[in-house]
Enzyme design. Sequence first.
Site, PDB file in Angstrom:
ATOM      1  N   GLU A 102       0.833  -1.214   0.000  1.00  0.00           N
ATOM      2  CA  GLU A 102       0.000   0.000   0.000  1.00  0.00           C
ATOM      3  C   GLU A 102       0.861   1.254   0.000  1.00  0.00           C
ATOM      4  O   GLU A 102       1.969   1.260   0.536  1.00  0.00           O
ATOM      5  CB  GLU A 102      -0.869   0.007   1.270  1.00  0.00           C
ATOM      6  CG  GLU A 102      -2.310  -0.381   1.037  1.00  0.00           C
ATOM      7  CD  GLU A 102      -3.145   0.725   0.395  1.00  0.00           C
ATOM      8  OE1 GLU A 102      -2.688   1.371  -0.570  1.00  0.00           O
ATOM      9  OE2 GLU A 102      -4.276   0.932   0.860  1.00  0.00           O
ATOM     10  N   ASP A 103       0.322   2.315  -0.582  1.00  0.00           N
ATOM     11  CA  ASP A 103       1.021   3.596  -0.557  1.00  0.00           C
ATOM     12  C   ASP A 103       0.947   4.253   0.807  1.00  0.00           C
ATOM     13  O   ASP A 103       1.940   4.696   1.362  1.00  0.00           O
ATOM     14  CB  ASP A 103       0.471   4.543  -1.636  1.00  0.00           C
ATOM     15  CG  ASP A 103      -1.053   4.720  -1.574  1.00  0.00           C
ATOM     16  OD1 ASP A 103      -1.733   3.997  -0.810  1.00  0.00           O
ATOM     17  OD2 ASP A 103      -1.579   5.585  -2.297  1.00  0.00           O
ATOM     18  N   ASP A 106      -4.188   5.549   6.240  1.00  0.00           N
ATOM     19  CA  ASP A 106      -4.676   6.784   6.835  1.00  0.00           C
ATOM     20  C   ASP A 106      -5.651   6.392   7.957  1.00  0.00           C
ATOM     21  O   ASP A 106      -5.224   6.049   9.052  1.00  0.00           O
ATOM     22  CB  ASP A 106      -5.328   7.591   5.701  1.00  0.00           C
ATOM     23  CG  ASP A 106      -5.713   8.996   6.086  1.00  0.00           C
ATOM     24  OD1 ASP A 106      -5.049   9.584   6.935  1.00  0.00           O
ATOM     25  OD2 ASP A 106      -6.700   9.517   5.527  1.00  0.00           O
ATOM     26  N   PHE A 155      -1.752  16.370   4.222  1.00  0.00           N
ATOM     27  CA  PHE A 155      -2.069  15.746   2.945  1.00  0.00           C
ATOM     28  C   PHE A 155      -0.823  15.768   2.063  1.00  0.00           C
ATOM     29  O   PHE A 155      -0.225  16.811   1.844  1.00  0.00           O
ATOM     30  CB  PHE A 155      -3.249  16.435   2.264  1.00  0.00           C
ATOM     31  CG  PHE A 155      -3.964  15.517   1.313  1.00  0.00           C
ATOM     32  CD1 PHE A 155      -4.822  14.530   1.786  1.00  0.00           C
ATOM     33  CD2 PHE A 155      -3.753  15.607  -0.059  1.00  0.00           C
ATOM     34  CE1 PHE A 155      -5.458  13.655   0.918  1.00  0.00           C
ATOM     35  CE2 PHE A 155      -4.388  14.733  -0.941  1.00  0.00           C
ATOM     36  CZ  PHE A 155      -5.251  13.763  -0.450  1.00  0.00           C
ATOM     37  N   ARG A 168       1.350  11.781  -9.744  1.00  0.00           N
ATOM     38  CA  ARG A 168       1.765  10.507  -9.144  1.00  0.00           C
ATOM     39  C   ARG A 168       3.206  10.174  -9.501  1.00  0.00           C
ATOM     40  O   ARG A 168       3.837   9.342  -8.861  1.00  0.00           O
ATOM     41  CB  ARG A 168       0.871   9.369  -9.642  1.00  0.00           C
ATOM     42  CG  ARG A 168      -0.590   9.467  -9.196  1.00  0.00           C
ATOM     43  CD  ARG A 168      -1.321   8.192  -9.619  1.00  0.00           C
ATOM     44  NE  ARG A 168      -2.768   8.293  -9.522  1.00  0.00           N
ATOM     45  CZ  ARG A 168      -3.476   8.010  -8.417  1.00  0.00           C
ATOM     46  NH1 ARG A 168      -2.855   7.634  -7.322  1.00  0.00           N
ATOM     47  NH2 ARG A 168      -4.786   8.102  -8.425  1.00  0.00           N
TER      48      ARG A 168
HETATM   49  P1  IMP Z   1      -7.773   4.969   4.500  1.00  0.00           P
HETATM   50  O1  IMP Z   1      -8.852   3.999   4.194  1.00  0.00           O
HETATM   51  O2  IMP Z   1      -8.291   6.190   5.217  1.00  0.00           O
HETATM   52  O3  IMP Z   1      -6.594   4.368   5.223  1.00  0.00           O
HETATM   53  O4  IMP Z   1      -7.321   5.581   3.131  1.00  0.00           O
HETATM   54  C1  IMP Z   1      -6.290   5.128   2.387  1.00  0.00           C
HETATM   55  C2  IMP Z   1      -6.330   5.757   1.006  1.00  0.00           C
HETATM   56  O5  IMP Z   1      -6.642   7.168   1.076  1.00  0.00           O
HETATM   57  C3  IMP Z   1      -4.966   5.668   0.383  1.00  0.00           C
HETATM   58  O6  IMP Z   1      -4.790   4.468  -0.321  1.00  0.00           O
HETATM   59  C4  IMP Z   1      -4.932   6.902  -0.485  1.00  0.00           C
HETATM   60  O7  IMP Z   1      -5.474   6.626  -1.761  1.00  0.00           O
HETATM   61  C5  IMP Z   1      -5.813   7.914   0.198  1.00  0.00           C
HETATM   62  N1  IMP Z   1      -5.034   8.896   0.990  1.00  0.00           N
HETATM   63  C6  IMP Z   1      -4.975   9.005   2.320  1.00  0.00           C
HETATM   64  N2  IMP Z   1      -4.178  10.012   2.714  1.00  0.00           N
HETATM   65  C7  IMP Z   1      -3.682  10.558   1.573  1.00  0.00           C
HETATM   66  C8  IMP Z   1      -2.773  11.650   1.308  1.00  0.00           C
HETATM   67  O8  IMP Z   1      -2.221  12.332   2.196  1.00  0.00           O
HETATM   68  N3  IMP Z   1      -2.517  11.889  -0.012  1.00  0.00           N
HETATM   69  C9  IMP Z   1      -3.081  11.181  -1.033  1.00  0.00           C
HETATM   70  N4  IMP Z   1      -3.934  10.154  -0.832  1.00  0.00           N
HETATM   71  C10 IMP Z   1      -4.229   9.851   0.459  1.00  0.00           C
HETATM   72 MG    MG Z   2      -6.148   8.409  -3.779  1.00  0.00          MG
END
Ligand code: IMP
Ligand code: MG
Length: 185
Positions: A102-103, A106, A155, A168
């Site tokens: 995963e990138d 959050d 962010f 990206r």
């Molecule tokens: P989660 O379900 O809240 O953990 O969200 C994860 C997804 O939200 C990631 O795979 C990203 O696509 C997006 N995301 C969360 N924070 C950021 C950020 O700071 N920049 C860009 N995308 C983000």
């Molecule tokens: Mg995204």
Amino acid sequence: MQDYQEFLQEVLISEERLQERIKQLGAEISKDYEGKDLLLICILRGGVMFLTDLMRALTIPHMIDFMAISSYGAGTRESAGNVRIALDLTSSIAGKDVLLVEDIIDSGNTIASVLAMLNTRGPNSLQVCTLLDKAERRESEVPIHYRGFEIPNKFVFGYGLDLDEYYRNLPFVGVVHPGKFILPE
Ligand code: IMP
Ligand code: MG
């Protein structure tokens, strides 16, 4: 679309630091998964840059596959956790040692749903490798076995992460300038 510099407040993690850390992760994973049937699963699209660099840092045989998730309320910053598979894996994960790549984690809601779905498919093991961890924002407890960097609640974009689907390709992770870009709520 404007040049990325317009939206960049600061470089948070330089290309050099990213590459150095990914080499360490690659070495660690290669050691831990020696002799196993490793399958890397990349969640599109943010994880792509990380996946391709991580693969090159692995010294053990492995396979890769991709999946895409859409969460309801896409376009917002919150992921509610009710995710849907938009693109499924092409192969079975039964008996495989699966590592999710995963990138960023959050709230953790996305990965928690993905783990629950994949666990029903009988992998031999299922672990998580994330480049970035915004730990402060966590809502769903998720196990993270490999973590590149813990980052503050800002962010970020670049290195796979998008700003409205753009940028990206940047080789570093940058912080979005809050005054220059309207962040999704
Ligand atoms: P989660 O379900 O809240 O953990 O969200 C994860 C997804 O939200 C990631 O795979 C990203 O696509 C997006 N995301 C969360 N924070 C950021 C950020 O700071 N920049 C860009 N995308 C983000
Ligand atoms: Mg995204």
